[in-house]
Design a protein around this motif. Structure first.
Motif, mmCIF file in Angstrom:
data_model
loop_
_atom_site.group_PDB
_atom_site.id
_atom_site.type_symbol
_atom_site.label_atom_id
_atom_site.label_comp_id
_atom_site.label_asym_id
_atom_site.label_seq_id
_atom_site.Cartn_x
_atom_site.Cartn_y
_atom_site.Cartn_z
ATOM 1 N N THR A 265 18.560 38.315 -10.055
ATOM 2 C CA THR A 265 17.980 39.021 -8.920
ATOM 3 C C THR A 265 19.064 39.277 -7.889
ATOM 4 N N ILE B 11 16.165 45.906 -7.705
ATOM 5 C CA ILE B 11 14.851 45.359 -8.021
ATOM 6 C C ILE B 11 13.956 46.450 -8.603
ATOM 7 N N VAL B 12 13.958 47.603 -7.982
ATOM 8 C CA VAL B 12 13.149 48.717 -8.467
ATOM 9 C C VAL B 12 13.612 49.134 -9.865
ATOM 10 N N LYS B 13 14.920 49.193 -10.052
ATOM 11 C CA LYS B 13 15.468 49.573 -11.353
ATOM 12 C C LYS B 13 15.063 48.561 -12.432
ATOM 13 N N THR B 14 15.142 47.285 -12.120
ATOM 14 C CA THR B 14 14.767 46.232 -13.057
ATOM 15 C C THR B 14 13.290 46.329 -13.417
ATOM 16 N N GLU B 15 12.449 46.576 -12.406
ATOM 17 C CA GLU B 15 11.015 46.727 -12.651
ATOM 18 C C GLU B 15 10.733 47.937 -13.535
ATOM 19 N N LEU B 16 11.454 49.020 -13.306
ATOM 20 C CA LEU B 16 11.266 50.215 -14.118
ATOM 21 C C LEU B 16 11.669 49.954 -15.563
ATOM 22 N N GLU C 144 17.286 46.335 -2.863
ATOM 23 C CA GLU C 144 15.992 46.865 -3.260
ATOM 24 C C GLU C 144 16.110 47.819 -4.455
ATOM 25 N N LYS D 94 7.696 47.449 -21.664
ATOM 26 C CA LYS D 94 6.278 47.159 -21.913
ATOM 27 C C LYS D 94 5.583 48.365 -22.529
ATOM 28 N N HIS E 27 11.261 33.332 -17.836
ATOM 29 C CA HIS E 27 11.999 34.591 -17.867
ATOM 30 C C HIS E 27 13.150 34.453 -16.894
ATOM 31 N N ASN F 145 11.682 47.096 -17.094
ATOM 32 C CA ASN F 145 10.652 46.225 -17.670
ATOM 33 C C ASN F 145 9.383 46.997 -17.997
ATOM 34 N N ASP F 146 8.997 47.926 -17.125
ATOM 35 C CA ASP F 146 7.815 48.745 -17.380
ATOM 36 C C ASP F 146 8.015 49.628 -18.616
#
Length: 176
Positions: A101, A108-113, A105, A119, A97, A115-116
């Motif tokens: 990056t 990173i949080v936005k990217t994780e959100l 911070e 999913k 993947h 991705n969530d």
């Protein structure tokens, strides 16, 4: 019929230029991997070329293309389901993947959100996921989605509401 403008073979390039990018993004969301999405995209336009004389330019050709893509996708899923029932296979998943990056911070949080959310959408039932993708990715209106899926507008609204509620609950519980 007055107001009907059926497309000809010479119109296919214009159809691809106007709707190709959105259709590819839609196919990618349906299939969740680029290999299958590219196949679905190409198969959709092959089918459109075969049926070009049936496409009415004044009656939302993007909805027609989307309907063809959904039909082909469902057909492939049914066929794959039958194959798996007869002879199960192990699939290899892409383990690489690439993500940009940043040290911030917030990014990173936005990217994780994001991705969530992806999913969560992927985990939805087929009917709910299809409505979400048509509405939010393909920017289709409720009426167009209803015609594409051959169901009442109220059903589309209900599916969108249910999908949003499920996604919100999964995000709140951190189930992803």
């Amino acid at each position: 019929m007055k107001g009907v403008r059926l497309l000809k073979q010479s119109d296919i390039n214009r159809l691809i230029d106007l709707h190709g990018k959105k259709l590819y993004n839609f196919c990618l969301r349906l299939c969740t991997n680029t290999y299958d999405a590219e196949d679905l995209y190409q198969d959709t336009f092959i089918k459109a070329i075969e049926k070009i004389s049936a496409i009415d330019e004044n009656n939302n050709p993007s909805a027609y293309l989307c309907t063809v893509a959904i039909s082909l996708w469902k057909s492939k899923a049914r066929k794959e389901g039958r194959r798996q029932a007869i002879a199960p296979t192990v699939t290899l998943e892409d383990s690489y993947h690439t993500a940009e990056t940043t040290p911030l911070e917030e990014d990173i949080v936005k990217t994780e959100l994001v991705n969530d959310v992806k999913k969560a959408i992927s985990s939805l039932d087929e009917k709910l996921r299809t409505c979400m993708l048509l509405h939010y990715i393909y920017d289709m209106q409720i009426g167009d989605i209803a015609r594409t899926l051959n169901c009442p507008e109220g059903t589309v609204k209900s599916r969108l509401h249910s999908a949003r509620k499920i996604i919100k609950e999964k995000l709140a519980k951190g189930e992803l």
